[in-house]
Design an enzyme around this catalytic site. Structure first.
Site, PDB file in Angstrom:
ATOM      1  N   ASP A  68       1.267  -1.748  -0.423  1.00  0.00           N
ATOM      2  CA  ASP A  68       0.196  -0.263   0.385  1.00  0.00           C
ATOM      3  C   ASP A  68       0.724   1.002  -0.366  1.00  0.00           C
ATOM      4  O   ASP A  68       2.059   1.224   1.209  1.00  0.00           O
ATOM      5  CB  ASP A  68      -0.977   0.103   1.333  1.00  0.00           C
ATOM      6  N   VAL A  69       0.846   1.921  -1.634  1.00  0.00           N
ATOM      7  CA  VAL A  69       2.114   3.412  -1.339  1.00  0.00           C
ATOM      8  C   VAL A  69       1.104   3.916   0.201  1.00  0.00           C
ATOM      9  O   VAL A  69       2.033   5.077  -0.083  1.00  0.00           O
ATOM     10  CB  VAL A  69       1.792   3.694  -3.078  1.00  0.00           C
ATOM     11  N   TYR A 162      -9.195  13.285  -7.444  1.00  0.00           N
ATOM     12  CA  TYR A 162      -8.564  12.704  -8.266  1.00  0.00           C
ATOM     13  C   TYR A 162      -7.618  14.012  -9.014  1.00  0.00           C
ATOM     14  O   TYR A 162      -6.286  13.713  -9.409  1.00  0.00           O
ATOM     15  CB  TYR A 162      -9.269  11.785  -8.959  1.00  0.00           C
ATOM     16  N   ALA A 163      -8.332  14.867  -9.551  1.00  0.00           N
ATOM     17  CA  ALA A 163      -7.586  15.850 -10.733  1.00  0.00           C
ATOM     18  C   ALA A 163      -6.241  16.071 -10.131  1.00  0.00           C
ATOM     19  O   ALA A 163      -5.273  17.268  -9.857  1.00  0.00           O
ATOM     20  CB  ALA A 163      -8.664  16.611 -11.454  1.00  0.00           C
ATOM     21  N   LYS A 166      -3.261  14.681  -8.586  1.00  0.00           N
ATOM     22  CA  LYS A 166      -2.195  14.597 -10.482  1.00  0.00           C
ATOM     23  C   LYS A 166      -1.732  15.802 -10.447  1.00  0.00           C
ATOM     24  O   LYS A 166      -0.791  15.832 -10.688  1.00  0.00           O
ATOM     25  CB  LYS A 166      -3.065  13.759 -11.496  1.00  0.00           C
TER      26      LYS A 166
END
Lengths: 266, 259
Positions: A68-69, A162-163, A166
């Site tokens: 799990d990073v 999410y956007a 990133k």
């Protein structure tokens, strides 16, 4: 893809995070086909075992290391075990990601929905990169690749966290490129658009069902927004990852490449 | 071999970057058709490509003349029967004057080569690629579009227009599976920059090494990328590794500007 890539990564070891049945698998196999041994990381062990068998089928070594990073201790262990079992690290592909649940229409703005994407996509990638840096330095250099997204430029409200995660990762990659350049460690981003044949298939199917049309209709509509009338497959995206992993890009760092059939022009 | 069985046309093949692109293509298995105004350079590079075991032909070409562009493409058809890749590398350098002083006819000449010349050669190749069912067009752009330096206004303006033209072509030619991308090199260690540094050394007394170090200190990797390393970015866009990439510009500068 029929392109002959043998030898591009001979003697190299790559870590790929987020290896499931889609893009992670294609990246791992593309790197292996080019000669790399590959450490395979993800939370779920089952896909890892499948991909490891495929890597070994190509004559390369694979290490299955469930990770799990978002947990820095697990990142450290992933890197240590990779070095232990495969001898070194030259390439890291930060492909693991988390996104908000897009099944329910969401109205409004709730920063709590952002916490997990930020924890996994941003801090998970940063933590894993930090763990790998000493080994890349020891190897005399290396390549770190962030898998980002079209949403960096075209965010969808349902996936705002999410956007944002990133986009932050894209900027962090530039910072790392600057800081790690003197150690010949390169850091670049690959920003895929819509992919057919990976985890997005579930999303296409969901849209198709809601609208009462078939999945091909949905796919064709999305493809029609691209300059190339096509939706990329995971294997096709992986070609760009191989470029950044290999010496073909040895003077390229701090860049973000959109791999989206010309949905965006940059 | 990333370009096995492909045929590439490279314009602006002289002693510098054009030659490195041609040789990088040949190392990856591509046959080549070489264009430039100076025939002696073309013959030299042809021999080098053949020395790598690939086939090469050339046609002396001034890209500001549409008929000569057509002839270069026809050479590829006559010799190899197809064109998979066009690398628009030919360019005219600036006249190094301030905008307020320059005779705009000098800028017109630069735009005529860098923009219209590249577009003319591209126009010549489009019907061939359409007939074949696809292809890859690569424009060699410049870091000047990211980072404006004094006295290069005409060059910068021409390359800026070329970057937008590449976007337009990507959109228009996508339906025919013709991809259009740009590489954006910064400082490149090769004959052109080496010659410039040597000239500066004579004019200013600042040694070539000091000039190199000063520029390299601005670059993340701490070096000035060599032209053969930069050429591999063109190989990437020419190859099927980039089959789902179009309309993009990749900066190849060792980490001087991040895009």
């Amino acid at each position: 893809m029929q392109v002959e890539t043998t030898g591009l990564l001979d003697g190299r070891v790559a870590i790929v995070s987020g290896v499931g049945p889609g893009l992670g698998r294609s990246i791992a196999l593309t790197l292996a086909r080019a000669g790399a041994d590959v450490a395979l990381a993800a939370r779920r062990p089952e896909p890892l075992t499948d991909v490891a068998a495929a890597v070994e089928g190509l004559g390369r070594r694979a290490a299955v290391i469930p990770t799990d990073v978002a947990d820095p201790a697990q990142c450290d262990r992933l890197v240590a075990e990779t070095v232990d079992r495969l001898g070194r690290v030259d390439v890291l592909v930060n492909n693991a990601f988390s996104e908000e649940d897009w099944h329910d229409p969401f109205d409004g703005f709730d920063p709590n929905r952002w916490r997990e994407p930020i924890a996994v996509n941003l801090f998970g990638s940063l933590g894993l990169t930090q763990a790998v840096v000493p080994h890349l330095r020891a190897a005399g250099g290396g390549s770190v690749i962030m898998i980002t997204t079209l949403s960096v430029k075209n965010p969808v409200p349902l996936l705002a966290g999410y956007a944002a995660s990133k986009r932050a990762l894209t900027t962090a990659a530039q910072v790392m490129a600057r800081e790690l350049g003197p150690h010949q460690i390169r850091v670049n981003c690959v920003a895929p658009g819509h992919i057919r044949g990976g985890s997005l298939d579930e999303y296409f199917a969901w849209i198709a069902e809601r609208r009462g049309v078939d999945v091909d209709t949905v796919a064709a509509e999305i493809a029609s927004m691209n300059a190339l009338p096509h939706l990329a497959t995971p294997d096709e995206i992986a070609g760009a990852v191989l470029f950044f992993a290999s010496d073909l890009s040895r003077v390229v760092t701090g860049q973000a490449l959109d791999v989206n059939c010309g949905r965006t022009l940059g | 071999m990333l370009l096995k069985d492909k045929v590439g046309i490279v314009s602006g093949v002289g002693p510098g970057f054009g030659k490195e692109i041609a040789l990088a293509f040949a190392r990856e298995g591509s046959d080549l058709v070489l264009g430039a105004r100076t025939e002696s350079y073309l013959a030299e590079v042809q021999a080098e490509v053949e020395g790598l075991g690939l086939r090469a032909r050339y046609a002396p070409t001034d890209i500001t003349d549409q008929a000569q562009c057509d002839r270069l493409v026809q050479t590829a058809i006559d010799e190899f029967g197809r064109v998979d890749v066009l690398v628009n590398n030919a360019f005219a350098a600036d006249v190094f004057q301030l905008f307020e002083d320059v005779d705009l006819d000098a800028w017109r000449r630069i735009v005529d080569v860098n923009l219209f010349g590249s577009l003319q050669l591209t126009k010549s190749v489009i019907p061939v690629m359409k007939d074949q069912g696809g292809g890859s067009i690569v424009f060699v752009n410049s870091m000047i579009v990211r980072k404006i330096l004094p006295l290069q206004g005409g060059y910068a303006t021409s390359k800026g227009a070329l970057l937008t033209a590449a976007h337009v072509l990507a959109k228009e030619l996508g339906p025919y599976k013709i991809r259009v991308n740009s590489i954006v090199p910064g400082w490149m260690w090769g004959p052109s920059v080496q010659g410039y540094f040597a000239l500066m050394e004579k004019q200013t007394g600042k040694s070539v090494q000091d000039q190199y170090d000063e520029i390299a200190s601005q670059i993340a990797l701490g070096l000035i990328p060599t032209d053969d390393d930069c050429a591999n970015a063109a190989v990437f866009f020419a190859s099927d590794l980039s089959s789902v990439i179009t309309g993009q510009a990749l900066d190849v500068n060792g980490g001087e500007v991040f895009h």
